[in-house]
Design an enzyme around this catalytic site. Structure first.
Site, PDB file in Angstrom:
ATOM      1  N   ASP A   1      69.843 -37.671  50.996  1.00 52.30           N
ATOM      2  CA  ASP A   1      70.329 -37.668  49.618  1.00 52.30           C
ATOM      3  C   ASP A   1      71.512 -36.724  49.439  1.00 52.30           C
ATOM      4  O   ASP A   1      71.920 -36.015  50.362  1.00 52.30           O
ATOM      5  CB  ASP A   1      69.194 -37.256  48.674  1.00 52.30           C
ATOM      6  CG  ASP A   1      68.029 -38.230  48.729  1.00 52.30           C
ATOM      7  OD1 ASP A   1      68.275 -39.443  48.700  1.00 52.30           O
ATOM      8  OD2 ASP A   1      66.880 -37.769  48.817  1.00 52.30           O
TER       9      ASP A   1
ATOM     10  N   TYR B   1      62.380 -32.618  59.881  1.00 53.30           N
ATOM     11  CA  TYR B   1      63.158 -31.968  58.831  1.00 53.30           C
ATOM     12  C   TYR B   1      62.885 -30.469  58.843  1.00 53.30           C
ATOM     13  O   TYR B   1      61.775 -30.034  59.154  1.00 53.30           O
ATOM     14  CB  TYR B   1      62.787 -32.516  57.451  1.00 53.30           C
ATOM     15  CG  TYR B   1      63.366 -33.880  57.143  1.00 53.30           C
ATOM     16  CD1 TYR B   1      64.610 -34.008  56.522  1.00 53.30           C
ATOM     17  CD2 TYR B   1      62.671 -35.041  57.459  1.00 53.30           C
ATOM     18  CE1 TYR B   1      65.139 -35.252  56.225  1.00 53.30           C
ATOM     19  CE2 TYR B   1      63.194 -36.295  57.162  1.00 53.30           C
ATOM     20  CZ  TYR B   1      64.425 -36.389  56.551  1.00 53.30           C
ATOM     21  OH  TYR B   1      64.951 -37.621  56.257  1.00 53.30           O
TER      22      TYR B   1
END
Length: 430
Positions: free
Chosen positions: A141, A219
């Site tokens: 994003d 992540y």
């Protein structure tokens, strides 16, 4: 009256000059039509070819010359007769100025659009994006960074083709050989902006898909400790391990996602070797095969509430029980800036980078680090210069102090519509 005659003569002379120029233009057009110089546009462009090209044309009277500079850009279609191969590229980017990775959101700049600009400029792209069989591993994003994003697509190859695709004229390089191949890392990085870099490339089979062939994604989320109870955060985080329904830990997309079962295979929380003004930088690591939209940021947001002592670690168990909590409580996601797509793992995928490209890549990244360190030094000077003001005895007590708002427990907050309610609404609209 004399002025009017002069104007008429002037107009007549201009009209005559226009006819002369039209005749000259027709003559030049005729000469160009029989000229073979334009075939130079169909040469096999090497990696050192520049976008701008200067062509000299002589005026018929021989008195002057002019240079015409070719505009950047090219038609990818005429490169279809070149060999091409299917490759995976490992990409890093600093997400601060980008509206996400994907260009499909039509918000610019995006990382993807910058990559394709570079591929077109370097003439590595054969055909358009759709024809290149393009795929990406992750769709990060706005503001999110990565040091391990992976994309795959057909790129022009310098090697001799070794196969024909179903009898068509397109020639593919199928072997995994790479000696004598174009230095994709060097060529592409030369045209990318400073906050995007290709870290390596690897030949892959034509049935490879950067998203669906991925075995796992990792992540990292960085944060300053600031008196957080990291032991409680670790206790809460371990409850996320395993396969669960994470609909209360994501932004729900009921139109496209119909199952919210995901598996977290690794969770870690640990300090880094970075500290500032007595504050330690920590990192949270998550690994899983796939993640939902905003899943990592939602999980981190709840862990922060636990670390602040505002929620019990047991709130994780409760939110994972979707029979008990079918509607997600409203809470603010963690910031996107500290989130990094660390790695995307694939079977038998080894990315390559030539020694020269690796050296240039390292030098570039070191230079970027030094630039940000200089900015840090400037902000530190600003902090030091404002310290006397903070100790000014003339200031009223508690001036500038921020009152902490009373915490509303997650389970007592307003909730979002459930998945079933969202689906029902979608059905009623169709």
């Amino acid at each position: 009256m004399g002025t009017q005659v002069s104007d008429a003569e002037y107009v007549t002379s201009l009209q005559a000059r226009v006819k002369e120029l039209e005749a000259e233009n027709a003559n030049l057009s005729s000469r160009l039509a029989h000229c073979h110089c334009s075939q130079a546009d169909h040469i096999s462009y090497g990696p050192d070819y520049k976008d701008t090209k200067v062509t000299e044309l002589k005026i018929s009277n021989g008195e002057s010359q002019r240079k015409i500079r070719k505009k950047p850009g090219y038609n990818t279609g005429f490169l279809s007769h070149h060999s091409k191969r299917y490759v995976a590229l490992k990409v890093m980017y600093f997400g601060k100025r980008f509206y996400g990775f994907s260009a499909e959101a039509q918000m610019e700049p995006s990382v993807e659009s910058e990559i394709f600009k570079a591929l077109k400029t370097t003439r590595l792209l054969v055909g358009d994006k759709k024809e290149s069989q393009y795929s990406r591993c992750g769709r990060t994003d706005k503001g999110v960074s990565s040091v391990g994003q992976v994309i795959a697509l057909f790129l022009r190859s310098k090697l001799k083709a070794s196969g024909i695709n179903n009898g068509s004229s397109e020639e593919f390089v199928f072997e995994e050989k790479h000696e004598g191949e174009l230095d994709y890392v060097r060529v592409i990085n030369r045209e990318l902006p400073n906050d995007i870099r290709v870290l390596g490339w690897c030949p892959v089979p034509v049935d490879f898909h950067a998203r669906f062939s991925c075995l796992s994604r990792e992540y990292k989320y960085f944060f300053w400790n600031e008196n957080l109870n990291t032991l409680a955060m670790k206790t809460a985080g371990t409850k996320l391990l395993g396969e669960h329904d994470f609909r209360n830990f994501c932004k729900m997309d009921a139109a496209n996602v119909h199952t919210y079962m995901r598996c977290i295979s690794m969770f870690e929380i640990s300090p880094t070797d970075v500290s500032y003004d007595g504050n330690q930088l920590w990192v949270i690591k998550f690994r899983g095969r796939a993640f939902l939209w905003h899943q990592v940021r939602c999980m981190v947001a709840v862990l922060f509430l636990v670390g602040q002592g505002l929620e019990s670690p047991d709130v994780i168990d409760i939110l994972l029980d979707t029979n008990r909590i079918p509607r997600k409580p409203q809470y603010v996601m963690a910031s996107e800036a500290p989130l990094v797509l660390q790695s995307c793992e694939f079977e038998n995928l080894k990315f390559m980078c030539s020694p020269d490209s690796g050296k240039a890549l390292r030098a570039h990244l070191v230079n970027e680090c030094q630039i940000y360190q200089l900015e840090t030094a400037i902000f530190r000077e600003a902090i030091l210069n404002c310290v006397p003001q903070l100790h000014d005895q003339s200031l009223p007590p508690n001036q500038g102090s921020k009152k902490k708002g009373s915490h509303i427990p997650l389970l007592s907050r307003p909730t979002e519509p459930s998945y079933e309610e969202r689906r029902a609404k979608l059905s009623s609209c169709t």
